[in-house]
Design a protein around this motif. Structure first.
Motif, PDB file in Angstrom:
ATOM      1  N   THR A  38     -18.451 -14.171  15.366  1.00 24.69           N
ATOM      2  CA  THR A  38     -17.958 -12.140  15.751  1.00 24.69           C
ATOM      3  C   THR A  38     -18.081 -11.573  17.333  1.00 24.69           C
ATOM      4  N   VAL A  39     -19.208 -11.991  18.004  1.00 28.95           N
ATOM      5  CA  VAL A  39     -19.567 -11.654  18.969  1.00 28.95           C
ATOM      6  C   VAL A  39     -18.028 -12.307  19.675  1.00 28.95           C
ATOM      7  N   GLN A  40     -17.429 -12.744  19.310  1.00 22.31           N
ATOM      8  CA  GLN A  40     -15.916 -13.584  20.702  1.00 22.31           C
ATOM      9  C   GLN A  40     -14.950 -12.469  20.005  1.00 22.31           C
ATOM     10  N   LYS A  41     -15.055 -12.127  18.999  1.00 22.99           N
ATOM     11  CA  LYS A  41     -14.160 -10.945  18.195  1.00 22.99           C
ATOM     12  C   LYS A  41     -14.070  -9.828  18.954  1.00 22.99           C
ATOM     13  N   SER A  42     -15.500  -9.419  18.682  1.00 22.42           N
ATOM     14  CA  SER A  42     -15.905  -8.334  19.639  1.00 22.42           C
ATOM     15  C   SER A  42     -15.754  -8.049  21.289  1.00 22.42           C
ATOM     16  N   VAL A  43     -15.498  -9.188  21.860  1.00 25.81           N
ATOM     17  CA  VAL A  43     -15.497  -8.626  23.273  1.00 25.81           C
ATOM     18  C   VAL A  43     -14.053  -8.909  23.754  1.00 25.81           C
ATOM     19  N   ASP A  44     -13.218  -9.954  22.339  1.00 26.17           N
ATOM     20  CA  ASP A  44     -11.468 -10.160  22.563  1.00 26.17           C
ATOM     21  C   ASP A  44     -11.273  -8.151  22.297  1.00 26.17           C
ATOM     22  N   MET A  45     -11.743  -7.678  21.540  1.00 21.88           N
ATOM     23  CA  MET A  45     -11.639  -6.027  20.712  1.00 21.88           C
ATOM     24  C   MET A  45     -11.717  -5.354  21.863  1.00 21.88           C
ATOM     25  N   ILE A  46     -12.808  -4.596  23.138  1.00 17.18           N
ATOM     26  CA  ILE A  46     -13.138  -4.755  23.919  1.00 17.18           C
ATOM     27  C   ILE A  46     -12.156  -4.637  24.996  1.00 17.18           C
ATOM     28  N   ALA A  47     -11.638  -5.454  25.774  1.00 14.87           N
ATOM     29  CA  ALA A  47     -10.748  -5.902  26.437  1.00 14.87           C
ATOM     30  C   ALA A  47      -9.394  -5.606  25.816  1.00 14.87           C
ATOM     31  N   PHE A  48      -9.333  -5.575  25.023  1.00 14.24           N
ATOM     32  CA  PHE A  48      -7.918  -4.684  24.371  1.00 14.24           C
ATOM     33  C   PHE A  48      -8.126  -3.277  24.393  1.00 14.24           C
ATOM     34  N   TYR A  49      -8.743  -2.892  23.618  1.00 17.42           N
ATOM     35  CA  TYR A  49      -8.909  -1.680  24.611  1.00 17.42           C
ATOM     36  C   TYR A  49      -9.373  -0.986  25.475  1.00 17.42           C
TER      37      TYR A  49
END
Length: 86
Positions: A38-49
């Motif tokens: 979940t943390v990894q997905k969250s970090v990936d989404m922050i980079a995407f945003y």
């Protein structure tokens, strides 16, 4: 018959105890993996945003600049056209 029910109840208690032990010990391992994912997905989404924000900002800035230049050009063209008509 009475002994049969007592054995069934004891089996049920044993199954419940085993279930509680599994929940206590094995769920922690599973939860740790889920939290990491979940943390990894969250970090990936922050980079995407961030990428989305930067590219969207550049597009908006470019369109604003082009519109402003077009406005200034049309204004200049109108001035020169008005001078030549007089």
């Amino acid at each position: 018959m009475k002994n049969y029910f007592i054995k069934q109840i004891n089996k049920g208690k044993l199954i419940i105890i085993i279930g509680i032990i599994e929940i206590l010990f094995f769920s922690k391992i599973t939860k740790a993996k889920v939290k990491t994912e979940t943390v990894q997905k969250s970090v990936d989404m922050i980079a995407f945003y961030w990428v989305l924000f930067v590219i969207g900002g550049l597009i908006a800035l470019t369109l604003t600049y082009v519109s402003w230049r077009k406005y200034k050009g049309e204004k200049q063209k109108q001035r020169t056209h008005d001078k030549t008509v007089d």
